[in-house]
Design a protein around this motif. Structure first.
Motif, PDB file in Angstrom:
ATOM      1  N   ALA A 134       7.219 -11.439  -3.284  1.00 53.21           N
ATOM      2  CA  ALA A 134       6.928  -9.987  -3.373  1.00 53.21           C
ATOM      3  C   ALA A 134       5.579  -9.664  -3.116  1.00 53.21           C
ATOM      4  O   ALA A 134       4.594 -10.521  -3.231  1.00 53.21           O
ATOM      5  CB  ALA A 134       7.588  -9.420  -4.803  1.00 53.21           C
ATOM      6  N   VAL A 135       5.393  -8.442  -2.827  1.00 51.79           N
ATOM      7  CA  VAL A 135       3.730  -8.020  -2.522  1.00 51.79           C
ATOM      8  C   VAL A 135       3.690  -6.358  -3.372  1.00 51.79           C
ATOM      9  O   VAL A 135       4.294  -5.822  -3.554  1.00 51.79           O
ATOM     10  CB  VAL A 135       3.848  -7.721  -1.085  1.00 51.79           C
ATOM     11  N   VAL A 136       2.220  -6.630  -3.422  1.00 49.20           N
ATOM     12  CA  VAL A 136       2.005  -5.293  -4.167  1.00 49.20           C
ATOM     13  C   VAL A 136       0.501  -4.807  -3.408  1.00 49.20           C
ATOM     14  O   VAL A 136      -0.308  -5.761  -3.012  1.00 49.20           O
ATOM     15  CB  VAL A 136       1.310  -5.241  -5.854  1.00 49.20           C
ATOM     16  N   THR A 137       0.688  -3.676  -2.497  1.00 56.08           N
ATOM     17  CA  THR A 137      -0.471  -3.286  -1.837  1.00 56.08           C
ATOM     18  C   THR A 137      -0.982  -2.035  -2.473  1.00 56.08           C
ATOM     19  O   THR A 137      -0.596  -1.439  -3.549  1.00 56.08           O
ATOM     20  CB  THR A 137      -0.094  -2.422  -0.307  1.00 56.08           C
ATOM     21  N   ASN A 138      -2.519  -1.886  -2.216  1.00 59.51           N
ATOM     22  CA  ASN A 138      -3.549  -0.888  -2.614  1.00 59.51           C
ATOM     23  C   ASN A 138      -4.024  -0.022  -1.632  1.00 59.51           C
ATOM     24  O   ASN A 138      -4.711  -0.591  -0.852  1.00 59.51           O
ATOM     25  CB  ASN A 138      -4.577  -1.462  -3.492  1.00 59.51           C
ATOM     26  N   ASP A 139      -3.973   1.294  -1.722  1.00 61.46           N
ATOM     27  CA  ASP A 139      -4.559   2.092  -0.924  1.00 61.46           C
ATOM     28  C   ASP A 139      -4.989   3.155  -1.840  1.00 61.46           C
ATOM     29  O   ASP A 139      -4.540   3.393  -3.024  1.00 61.46           O
ATOM     30  CB  ASP A 139      -3.630   2.576   0.051  1.00 61.46           C
TER      31      ASP A 139
ATOM     32  N   TYR B  35      -5.436   6.739  -1.456  1.00 59.33           N
ATOM     33  CA  TYR B  35      -4.619   8.030  -1.473  1.00 59.33           C
ATOM     34  C   TYR B  35      -3.287   7.938  -0.795  1.00 59.33           C
ATOM     35  O   TYR B  35      -2.507   8.771  -0.635  1.00 59.33           O
ATOM     36  CB  TYR B  35      -5.520   9.145  -0.762  1.00 59.33           C
ATOM     37  N   THR B  36      -2.852   6.829  -0.048  1.00 55.79           N
ATOM     38  CA  THR B  36      -1.816   6.734   0.707  1.00 55.79           C
ATOM     39  C   THR B  36      -1.009   5.481   0.321  1.00 55.79           C
ATOM     40  O   THR B  36      -1.471   4.653  -0.369  1.00 55.79           O
ATOM     41  CB  THR B  36      -1.945   6.595   2.179  1.00 55.79           C
ATOM     42  N   ARG B  37       0.144   5.300   1.047  1.00 55.30           N
ATOM     43  CA  ARG B  37       1.080   3.905   0.748  1.00 55.30           C
ATOM     44  C   ARG B  37       0.972   3.344   2.026  1.00 55.30           C
ATOM     45  O   ARG B  37       2.134   2.885   2.375  1.00 55.30           O
ATOM     46  CB  ARG B  37       2.303   4.100   0.136  1.00 55.30           C
ATOM     47  N   GLU B  38       0.134   3.739   2.998  1.00 59.96           N
ATOM     48  CA  GLU B  38       0.348   3.148   4.487  1.00 59.96           C
ATOM     49  C   GLU B  38       0.426   1.731   4.602  1.00 59.96           C
ATOM     50  O   GLU B  38       1.327   1.158   5.439  1.00 59.96           O
ATOM     51  CB  GLU B  38      -1.077   3.646   5.065  1.00 59.96           C
ATOM     52  N   ASP B  39      -0.141   0.952   3.750  1.00 56.03           N
ATOM     53  CA  ASP B  39      -0.001  -0.649   4.023  1.00 56.03           C
ATOM     54  C   ASP B  39       1.360  -1.053   3.646  1.00 56.03           C
ATOM     55  O   ASP B  39       2.075  -1.841   4.151  1.00 56.03           O
ATOM     56  CB  ASP B  39      -1.064  -1.431   3.195  1.00 56.03           C
ATOM     57  N   ALA B  40       1.686  -0.578   2.552  1.00 56.31           N
ATOM     58  CA  ALA B  40       2.966  -0.900   2.036  1.00 56.31           C
ATOM     59  C   ALA B  40       4.128  -0.333   3.277  1.00 56.31           C
ATOM     60  O   ALA B  40       5.168  -1.319   3.425  1.00 56.31           O
ATOM     61  CB  ALA B  40       3.504  -0.132   0.693  1.00 56.31           C
ATOM     62  N   GLU B  41       3.932   0.664   3.662  1.00 63.55           N
ATOM     63  CA  GLU B  41       5.003   1.434   4.687  1.00 63.55           C
ATOM     64  C   GLU B  41       4.921   0.336   6.037  1.00 63.55           C
ATOM     65  O   GLU B  41       5.946   0.060   6.669  1.00 63.55           O
ATOM     66  CB  GLU B  41       4.529   2.891   4.919  1.00 63.55           C
ATOM     67  N   PHE B  42       3.773  -0.097   6.236  1.00 63.45           N
ATOM     68  CA  PHE B  42       3.657  -0.828   7.534  1.00 63.45           C
ATOM     69  C   PHE B  42       4.554  -2.252   7.410  1.00 63.45           C
ATOM     70  O   PHE B  42       5.351  -2.764   8.112  1.00 63.45           O
ATOM     71  CB  PHE B  42       2.198  -1.255   7.777  1.00 63.45           C
ATOM     72  N   LEU B  43       4.402  -2.781   6.075  1.00 59.56           N
ATOM     73  CA  LEU B  43       5.103  -3.951   5.614  1.00 59.56           C
ATOM     74  C   LEU B  43       6.628  -3.727   5.644  1.00 59.56           C
ATOM     75  O   LEU B  43       7.333  -4.605   6.255  1.00 59.56           O
ATOM     76  CB  LEU B  43       4.760  -4.671   4.242  1.00 59.56           C
ATOM     77  N   ARG B  44       6.758  -2.561   5.041  1.00 60.08           N
ATOM     78  CA  ARG B  44       8.349  -2.085   5.245  1.00 60.08           C
ATOM     79  C   ARG B  44       8.917  -1.991   6.763  1.00 60.08           C
ATOM     80  O   ARG B  44       9.962  -2.682   7.035  1.00 60.08           O
ATOM     81  CB  ARG B  44       8.605  -1.085   4.152  1.00 60.08           C
TER      82      ARG B  44
ATOM     83  N   THR C  16      13.002  -4.109   1.262  1.00 62.65           N
ATOM     84  CA  THR C  16      12.011  -3.365   0.896  1.00 62.65           C
ATOM     85  C   THR C  16      11.536  -3.081  -0.595  1.00 62.65           C
ATOM     86  O   THR C  16      10.570  -2.784  -1.068  1.00 62.65           O
ATOM     87  CB  THR C  16      12.348  -1.849   1.292  1.00 62.65           C
ATOM     88  N   GLU C  17      12.732  -3.302  -1.516  1.00 62.87           N
ATOM     89  CA  GLU C  17      12.335  -3.520  -2.895  1.00 62.87           C
ATOM     90  C   GLU C  17      11.417  -4.566  -3.456  1.00 62.87           C
ATOM     91  O   GLU C  17      11.120  -4.687  -4.640  1.00 62.87           O
ATOM     92  CB  GLU C  17      13.843  -3.830  -3.599  1.00 62.87           C
ATOM     93  N   ARG C  18      11.153  -5.432  -2.580  1.00 65.58           N
ATOM     94  CA  ARG C  18      10.108  -6.662  -2.965  1.00 65.58           C
ATOM     95  C   ARG C  18       8.724  -6.106  -2.509  1.00 65.58           C
ATOM     96  O   ARG C  18       7.751  -6.877  -2.523  1.00 65.58           O
ATOM     97  CB  ARG C  18      10.479  -7.776  -2.157  1.00 65.58           C
ATOM     98  N   ILE C  19       8.691  -4.784  -2.026  1.00 64.16           N
ATOM     99  CA  ILE C  19       6.988  -4.230  -1.785  1.00 64.16           C
ATOM    100  C   ILE C  19       6.731  -2.963  -2.353  1.00 64.16           C
ATOM    101  O   ILE C  19       7.585  -2.078  -2.423  1.00 64.16           O
ATOM    102  CB  ILE C  19       7.079  -3.999  -0.087  1.00 64.16           C
TER     103      ILE C  19
ATOM    104  N   VAL D  20       3.601 -13.572  -6.006  1.00 68.61           N
ATOM    105  CA  VAL D  20       3.130 -12.337  -5.611  1.00 68.61           C
ATOM    106  C   VAL D  20       1.950 -12.205  -4.903  1.00 68.61           C
ATOM    107  O   VAL D  20       0.778 -12.660  -5.482  1.00 68.61           O
ATOM    108  CB  VAL D  20       3.218 -11.540  -6.997  1.00 68.61           C
ATOM    109  N   LEU D  21       2.080 -11.361  -3.637  1.00 66.54           N
ATOM    110  CA  LEU D  21       0.693 -11.268  -3.227  1.00 66.54           C
ATOM    111  C   LEU D  21       0.199  -9.826  -3.488  1.00 66.54           C
ATOM    112  O   LEU D  21       0.955  -8.996  -3.192  1.00 66.54           O
ATOM    113  CB  LEU D  21       0.983 -11.229  -1.592  1.00 66.54           C
ATOM    114  N   VAL D  22      -1.036  -9.868  -4.063  1.00 66.92           N
ATOM    115  CA  VAL D  22      -1.656  -8.360  -4.380  1.00 66.92           C
ATOM    116  C   VAL D  22      -2.635  -8.238  -3.372  1.00 66.92           C
ATOM    117  O   VAL D  22      -3.659  -8.743  -3.373  1.00 66.92           O
ATOM    118  CB  VAL D  22      -2.304  -8.653  -5.756  1.00 66.92           C
ATOM    119  N   GLU D  23      -2.580  -7.019  -2.577  1.00 71.63           N
ATOM    120  CA  GLU D  23      -3.460  -6.981  -1.391  1.00 71.63           C
ATOM    121  C   GLU D  23      -4.511  -5.695  -1.718  1.00 71.63           C
ATOM    122  O   GLU D  23      -3.918  -4.635  -2.261  1.00 71.63           O
ATOM    123  CB  GLU D  23      -2.610  -6.361  -0.023  1.00 71.63           C
TER     124      GLU D  23
END
Length: 231
Positions: A60-65, A67-76, A83-86, A123-126
């Motif tokens: 599973a992955v947790v991304t950090n931005d 003000y946006t969720r751009e990195d998570a949306e890219f991975l999806r 998708t439920e793992r991001i 779990v990858l935390v970016e």
């Protein structure tokens, strides 16, 4: 919150993440953080790792931005994992705040993923893009990768900073661009060695076949140690 200091740089928190083995005898996921400056290829590295490792491990992955969720949306969009793992965390402040100073949002995201889609192996935390001082709290991750790239200049390893000097793995990305930006990869390797001693360095070119292999192999080794180490 107190921070240790080493050579004038902020270090990761001295407290550790939750115990590897829970009270019921099950082992929690290994947590690996990925940090580095803007544009070095952190999200691309996460995506490549997911593609290579998803058939071997439960990830599973947790991304950090900010003000946006751009990195998570890219991975999806890239469908690197279901998708439920991001999960995305919007930090609302400098990225290092959420990975080092107040880790509560990230820690909750990691723990929620383990409950909702677990059991997980990894779990990858970016982190969002930050500077050379960015480090992860030991209360959040068990190991950290710091990503730099050749387009940033071959003096980056020489400049040091705790991201470069203390990360468990330093990744020098976009090596295929080196001839076009006048970068000496051998020099970067020497400077990284001088800064890091025996800590490993991986050179990657994610556009090339098997470009992420050195990082994937390192992650596999961490997982092997994680699952076989004595609790």
């Amino acid at each position: 919150m107190h921070l240790d200091h080493q050579d004038g740089f902020p270090e990761r928190h001295t407290y550790s993440a939750a115990a590897p083995v829970r009270g019921d005898g099950t082992r929690r996921a290994l947590r690996i953080g990925l940090g580095g400056p803007v544009g070095t290829g952190k999200t691309a590295t996460v995506a490549a790792l997911c593609r290579v490792l998803r058939e071997e491990f439960s990830i599973a992955v947790v991304t950090n931005d900010i003000y946006t969720r751009e990195d998570a949306e890219f991975l999806r969009r890239e469908a690197v994992l279901p998708t439920e793992r991001i999960v995305a965390v919007e930090t609302g402040a400098c990225p290092h705040t959420a990975i080092r100073d107040d880790i509560s949002a990230n820690l909750e995201a990691v723990e929620d993923l383990e409950e909702s889609v677990g059991p997980l192996d990894l779990v990858l935390v970016e982190s969002g893009g930050d500077n050379l001082t960015a480090t992860f709290s030991k209360g959040l991750v068990d190991a950290q990768i710091f990503v730099i790239d050749t387009a940033g200049g071959d003096d980056i390893p020489r400049k040091g900073g705790p991201g470069v000097t203390t990360a468990d793995l330093l990744v020098v990305n976009k090596t295929d661009l080196a001839p076009y930006v006048g970068v000496d990869l051998d020099g970067m390797a020497r400077d990284a060695k001088a800064q890091r001693g025996e800590l490993p360095v991986a050179f990657t070119a994610l556009k090339q076949p098997d470009g992420v292999k050195p990082v994937a192999d390192w992650v596999r080794a961490q997982l092997t140690h994680w699952t076989t180490a004595t609790a």
